[in-house]
Design a protein around this motif. Structure first.
Motif, short mmCIF file in Angstrom:
data_model
loop_
_atom_site.label_atom_id
_atom_site.label_comp_id
_atom_site.label_asym_id
_atom_site.label_seq_id
_atom_site.Cartn_x
_atom_site.Cartn_y
_atom_site.Cartn_z
N GLU A 40 0.98 -0.91 0.12
CA GLU A 40 -0.08 -0.14 -0.25
C GLU A 40 0.78 1.07 -0.23
O GLU A 40 0.51 2.47 -0.85
CB GLU A 40 -1.15 0.31 1.49
CG GLU A 40 -1.86 -1.55 1.13
CD GLU A 40 -3.11 -0.70 0.23
OE1 GLU A 40 -3.63 -0.07 -0.30
OE2 GLU A 40 -3.26 -1.75 -0.36
N GLN A 41 1.83 1.13 0.69
CA GLN A 41 3.09 3.03 0.46
C GLN A 41 4.07 2.28 -0.23
O GLN A 41 5.21 2.32 0.37
CB GLN A 41 3.25 2.62 2.77
CG GLN A 41 2.28 2.61 3.62
CD GLN A 41 2.01 1.25 3.83
OE1 GLN A 41 2.74 -0.20 3.57
NE2 GLN A 41 0.94 1.39 4.52
N TYR A 42 3.32 2.18 -1.60
CA TYR A 42 4.87 2.07 -2.50
C TYR A 42 5.76 3.29 -2.78
O TYR A 42 6.80 3.02 -2.65
CB TYR A 42 4.07 1.48 -3.57
CG TYR A 42 3.15 1.85 -4.55
CD1 TYR A 42 3.53 3.24 -5.44
CD2 TYR A 42 1.60 2.03 -3.93
CE1 TYR A 42 2.36 4.41 -6.14
CE2 TYR A 42 0.62 2.25 -4.83
CZ TYR A 42 0.76 3.98 -5.26
OH TYR A 42 0.31 4.68 -6.28
N TYR A 43 5.67 4.08 -2.82
CA TYR A 43 6.65 5.36 -2.99
C TYR A 43 7.37 5.69 -1.22
O TYR A 43 8.22 5.47 -1.72
CB TYR A 43 5.13 6.85 -2.51
CG TYR A 43 4.81 7.45 -3.78
CD1 TYR A 43 5.30 7.03 -4.97
CD2 TYR A 43 3.29 7.38 -3.33
CE1 TYR A 43 4.68 7.21 -6.18
CE2 TYR A 43 2.48 7.89 -5.17
CZ TYR A 43 3.58 7.77 -6.33
OH TYR A 43 2.34 8.07 -7.47
N GLN A 44 7.38 5.25 -0.43
CA GLN A 44 8.01 5.07 0.68
C GLN A 44 8.41 4.05 0.91
O GLN A 44 9.63 3.84 0.78
CB GLN A 44 6.67 4.75 2.04
CG GLN A 44 7.30 4.81 3.86
CD GLN A 44 6.84 4.24 4.52
OE1 GLN A 44 5.42 4.15 4.36
NE2 GLN A 44 7.34 5.14 5.67
N LYS A 45 8.47 3.02 0.07
CA LYS A 45 9.28 1.72 0.16
C LYS A 45 9.70 1.92 -0.96
O LYS A 45 11.25 1.32 -1.03
CB LYS A 45 8.63 0.46 -0.84
CG LYS A 45 7.49 -0.39 0.62
CD LYS A 45 8.12 -1.68 1.12
CE LYS A 45 7.63 -2.16 2.43
NZ LYS A 45 8.31 -2.93 2.50
N GLU A 46 9.88 2.19 -1.80
CA GLU A 46 10.69 3.10 -3.28
C GLU A 46 12.15 4.40 -2.65
O GLU A 46 12.78 3.47 -2.31
CB GLU A 46 10.38 3.81 -4.23
CG GLU A 46 10.92 4.40 -5.29
CD GLU A 46 11.77 3.71 -6.35
OE1 GLU A 46 12.58 3.18 -6.71
OE2 GLU A 46 11.05 1.95 -6.48
N ALA A 47 11.31 5.08 -1.46
CA ALA A 47 12.73 5.59 -1.29
C ALA A 47 13.85 4.23 -0.13
O ALA A 47 14.35 5.31 -0.18
CB ALA A 47 12.09 6.70 -0.09
N GLU A 48 13.10 4.01 0.27
CA GLU A 48 13.58 2.72 1.76
C GLU A 48 15.03 1.99 0.85
O GLU A 48 15.25 1.46 1.33
CB GLU A 48 12.56 1.94 1.90
CG GLU A 48 12.20 2.65 2.71
CD GLU A 48 10.70 1.47 3.92
OE1 GLU A 48 11.72 0.31 3.75
OE2 GLU A 48 10.06 1.95 4.72
#
Length: 148
Positions: A40-48
């Motif tokens: 659900e948090q794919y933008y946050q995952k990309e930053a990680e």
């Protein structure tokens, strides 16, 4: 009414359109064909992902001392023998690509340098395992694909 090749083409196109429409409706309505996002948090995952590169390099430096294998008992994770097990903090994440309901996160509370995830907690098939831990203020990350 006379049936000729033009009428046949129109009937064929209409039948094809009905087939495609019923398929689209079925995929959207039934939970069995659920098309969920990976996270659900794919933008946050990309930053990680960018921050995980250094952790992965640290894990590669451990070499064969950090490894994962599947056995009849389940999934076994082996940490380096020279690590003090009580100082290892982190989590093991099990991701099931085919069904989000089977995803699990297991906190690391070790008494030895060996972790067993019992087969009774898992279903057969593909699992993506992520071991994210710290030891003496050094972060490590290992990712691996396993098939049970």
């Amino acid at each position: 009414m006379k049936f000729n090749w033009g009428t046949g083409i129109v009937i064929g196109i209409a039948a094809f359109m009905i087939f495609i429409l019923q398929y689209v409706i079925r995929v959207q309505m039934y939970a069995r064909y659920d098309n969920e996002l990976v996270t659900e948090q794919y933008y946050q995952k990309e930053a990680e992902i960018n921050g995980n590169r250094l952790k992965q390099e640290n894990a590669v430096d451990l070499g064969e001392n950090l490894y994962v294998k599947t056995t009849e008992k389940g999934i076994e994770v082996f940490f380096p023998e020279h690590f003090n097990a009580t100082e290892i903090n982190g989590r093991v994440s099990l991701y099931r690509p085919s069904n989000q309901a089977f995803d699990q996160t297991i906190p690391l509370e070790l008494t030895s340098n060996h972790l067993l995830i019992p087969k009774s907690r898992l279903v057969d098939g593909r699992w993506d395992i992520t071991i994210d831990f710290t030891y003496k203020n050094t972060a490590y990350l290992k990712q691996q694909i396993l098939v049970l």
